[in-house]
Design a protein around this motif. Structure first.
Motif, short mmCIF file in Angstrom:
data_model
loop_
_atom_site.label_atom_id
_atom_site.label_comp_id
_atom_site.label_asym_id
_atom_site.label_seq_id
_atom_site.Cartn_x
_atom_site.Cartn_y
_atom_site.Cartn_z
N ARG A 559 0.83 -1.20 0.00
CA ARG A 559 0.00 0.00 0.00
C ARG A 559 0.87 1.25 0.00
O ARG A 559 1.96 1.26 0.59
N HIS A 560 0.37 2.30 -0.65
CA HIS A 560 1.03 3.61 -0.62
C HIS A 560 -0.04 4.69 -0.42
O HIS A 560 -1.22 4.48 -0.72
N ARG A 561 0.39 5.85 0.04
CA ARG A 561 -0.53 6.93 0.43
C ARG A 561 -1.45 7.38 -0.72
O ARG A 561 -2.60 7.75 -0.49
N ASN A 562 -0.94 7.41 -1.94
CA ASN A 562 -1.78 7.91 -3.04
C ASN A 562 -1.62 7.10 -4.33
O ASN A 562 -1.86 7.60 -5.41
N HIS A 563 -1.20 5.84 -4.17
CA HIS A 563 -1.15 4.91 -5.30
C HIS A 563 -2.05 3.71 -5.00
O HIS A 563 -2.31 3.38 -3.84
N LEU A 564 -2.54 3.06 -6.05
CA LEU A 564 -3.47 1.95 -5.89
C LEU A 564 -2.75 0.73 -5.33
O LEU A 564 -1.73 0.29 -5.88
N ALA A 565 -3.27 0.16 -4.24
CA ALA A 565 -2.63 -0.98 -3.58
C ALA A 565 -2.70 -2.23 -4.46
O ALA A 565 -3.57 -2.36 -5.33
N ILE A 566 -1.77 -3.15 -4.22
CA ILE A 566 -1.74 -4.42 -4.95
C ILE A 566 -1.57 -5.57 -3.97
O ILE A 566 -1.21 -5.38 -2.81
N GLN A 567 -1.83 -6.79 -4.49
CA GLN A 567 -1.64 -8.02 -3.73
C GLN A 567 -0.75 -8.95 -4.53
O GLN A 567 -0.81 -8.98 -5.76
#
Length: 670
Positions: A559-567
């Motif tokens: 996760r990042h503050r303003n980027h789309l999270a990934i799995q």
């Protein structure tokens, strides 16, 4: 050209040089703090009981037994923000360094919203939703509730005077924006006849537009009745101590009704700061939010309203000038710098020079403190002990014995408790040596569960060199403490870097997930470096997990503050050693190329633009960008800075726009 209008109506028998060296004006102490002190409970606008908290900052090593008290109130239009506001924390620290005891407060927030909200084609939703209110009476009622809370804090801090070594005859209050309104109201609303008519029982508020429930501005159980709000003093800590103040400060705040300045015996001194470029509170006189509605949002978003008219700093300066000798002692620092429509992207609703204005208000109020007879050089026959006894033996900071074999260097703390520092694994009290995941004291975790990940952020990548920019770190904007302790992440980890690495890009949040039920097993915050690698807080390249079982399989969320999270696409086995995993390869990401963006040949990264961190990129993120842009956000660490250069401008929109409507997989969405 800026013109500074300064008016001081407070005469002192001190030379300029002596004044500059007065007590309570010079930095000379370190600071101790007590966080989240509950000072009471009260009923909020929605009819619910709300716990109220404040933080207390004290000078360490200060023998003065009669320290002045400053109470600080944050801004936020009575609907948002908190005592964690950076400006309030800065003032708290700086005043405590000068010998003040500071109470940085939260107060009741919230107002009933309008039932006539209309979306626009561009905005599709409100840019600052909770500020769209049903009527002007809501502002007066919100300010009245906050004033009651502030008066309760005054009495609460006076009741602690022995514990904090403070002077109950020298209590002051200041605030920014709404906090400035609250401070002025608390200082001058001294009789029940000054209670606004809107703060008695009035008709119910209208049912808010349903959009406001969707964005969390109201609650489904909101009681729309508007009962009598009680006395001007409120219900908190009444009895022993009064709520009188010796001075109040307003930074770009004001008052709705100037009659509160009438008939105030021993009136508090008043410090005022305002700018003509303020598009939120007119620095002279006008409707709140009128300029931002009619100059900045016209044709873009629905304008705010209906707010009451108010007198800003310049309006109060002129009013005091007209009052002459009947005016309270005051100092007004007004920047006459309005430039019409050019103010929309400026920062008029802010302090132009925080260090200067903080010093000026400290100097101004210190003069009154000294004039009252409070002088640290003669206040105390001896230093007070932690029970408040002058010359007592339990001196704060002096040695004691807490009878705990696991601690050392025991001393009396500010709450009169004998406490020691934990002894680390090297036997040093207060030391930093810890047993690492290998069971070694001061080990380097060289063979203990290190996840060596590679991750790129679209907003920071420079095309062609596979390196990310380090603008945030170069400009000292990356915080030393992890920033994910707010919604939607709500992670309370204590990760901290004493020194941010020179090649740091920003903080990431990495979570190890149970493959059977998707529960979070461990969460870690860590710094992302320019080459896509991670550096843990102890300097290890990679991320060290401590709560997982080595050899077991886990999914990873990034996760990042303003980027789309990934799995991660598949479970990752973290072994007793170093595990390498490359998230720039889309086959390693759940959802493959749909969930990451192509940055260069066969190299992928996280999509930029998820400004509110909820796992989708949509108009709500655009609204957050617009709101941040209208407030002026250069050289700051903000969510809307999608290209991570410390500046919010059109390039952040250009980064967001191609990714609008991107949706993360179900597991990572909040």
């Amino acid at each position: 050209m800026k013109h500074i209008l300064t008016l001081t109506m407070f005469c002192l028998c001190f030379s300029t040089n002596l004044f500059a060296q007065s007590p309570y004006t010079q930095v000379q102490f370190s600071v101790d703090s007590i966080i989240d002190v509950n000072y009471g409970d009260a009923i909020n606008y929605a009819g619910e009981e709300e716990a109220l908290f404040l933080d207390i900052y004290k000078p360490q090593g200060d023998p003065n037994c009669l320290r002045p008290v400053m109470i600080l109130a944050h801004g936020g239009a009575w609907v948002t923000d908190s005592k964690d506001n950076a400006s309030m924390k800065f003032m708290s620290m700086e005043l405590a360094k000068r010998g003040w005891v500071v109470a940085n407060i939260d107060y009741r927030l919230g107002m009933n919203n309008t039932d006539e909200y209309e979306t626009t084609d561009l905005c599709l939703s409100v840019t600052a939703p909770c500020a769209f209110i049903s009527d002007s009476m809501e502002v007066e009622r919100a300010n009245f509730r906050a004033m009651q809370d502030a008066k309760g804090v005054v009495r609460f801090m006076k009741s602690r005077h022995l514990m904090d070594s403070t002077d109950i005859n020298n209590v002051y209050m200041a605030g920014e924006s709404a906090g400035g309104f609250i401070a002025l109201s608390a200082g001058f609303t001294n009789v029940e006849s000054k209670k606004p008519a809107s703060c008695y029982a009035i008709g119910d508020a209208p049912i808010p537009d349903a959009d406001f429930l969707d964005v969390g501005c109201t609650v489904a159980t909101n009681d729309l009745s508007r009962p009598d709000l009680g006395t001007i003093e409120g219900d908190l800590h009444t009895g022993t101590y009064d709520a009188s103040l010796q001075g109040v400060g307003s930074f770009f705040g004001g008052v709705i009704d100037v009659s509160i300045f009438d008939n105030v015996p021993n009136a508090p001194s008043v410090y005022l700061f305002a700018q003509g470029a303020d598009v939120v509170i007119d620095f002279d006189y006008g409707m709140m939010f009128d300029r931002i509605s009619n100059e900045c949002l016209t044709g873009l978003c629905q304008g705010f309203g209906p707010y009451p008219h108010a007198y800003g700093g310049e309006g109060l300066r002129k009013y005091f000038e007209d009052l002459g000798t009947a005016a309270p002692p005051s100092q007004a620092e007004i920047l006459d710098n309005a430039s019409g429509f050019g103010d929309c992207l400026g920062n008029g609703h802010a302090i132009d020079d925080p260090e200067l204005r903080l010093q000026n208000i400290a100097d101004f109020f210190a003069a009154r403190i000294l004039a009252s007879g409070n002088d640290p050089a003669s206040n105390c026959a001896g230093p007070p002990d932690c029970l408040g006894d002058i010359g007592g033996s339990n001196i704060i900071g002096s040695p004691c014995n807490d009878n705990d074999d696991n601690t050392g260097d025991d001393t009396w703390d500010n709450d009169c408790n004998c406490v020691g520092l934990l002894i680390d694994c090297m036997g040093v009290a207060g030391g930093n040596a810890v047993i690492d995941n290998c069971g070694v004291c001061e080990g380097d975790n060289s063979s203990c569960g290190i996840a060596n990940l590679k991750i790129y952020l679209e907003g920071a990548v420079s095309t062609g060199n596979n390196l990310m920019n380090t603008d945030l770190g170069n400009n000292n904007l990356i915080p030393n403490n992890q920033p994910y302790n707010t919604a939607p992440w709500n992670y309370n980890g204590m990760e901290n870097y004493q020194t941010i690495p020179t090649n740091a890009v920003d903080w990431l949040l990495v979570q190890a997930i149970d493959i059977n039920n998707n529960s979070i097993i461990e969460t870690r915050a860590v710094l992302l470096l320019a080459d896509g690698s991670l550096e843990d807080t102890d300097g290890t390249i990679g991320l060290v997990f401590s709560d997982i079982v080595y050899g077991n399989d886990y999914y990873l969320y990034i996760r990042h503050r303003n980027h789309l999270a990934i799995q991660s696409a598949t479970p990752l086995t973290i072994t007793d050693g170093t595990t390498v995993f490359d998230f720039t390869n889309p086959t390693n990401v759940m959802g493959n190329t749909e969930q990451v963006v192509l940055l260069d040949t066969n190299t992928y990264g996280l999509h930029a633009g998820d400004i509110n961190g909820d796992g989708t990129i949509n108009v709500m993120d655009f609204n957050a960008y617009i709101f941040a842009l209208s407030g002026g956000s250069n050289n700051q660490y903000r969510l809307a800075d999608t290209d991570l250069n410390g500046i919010i401008d059109i390039t952040d929109f250009d980064t967001y726009r191609p990714n609008c409507r991107k949706i993360g997989i179900d597991n990572i969405r909040y």
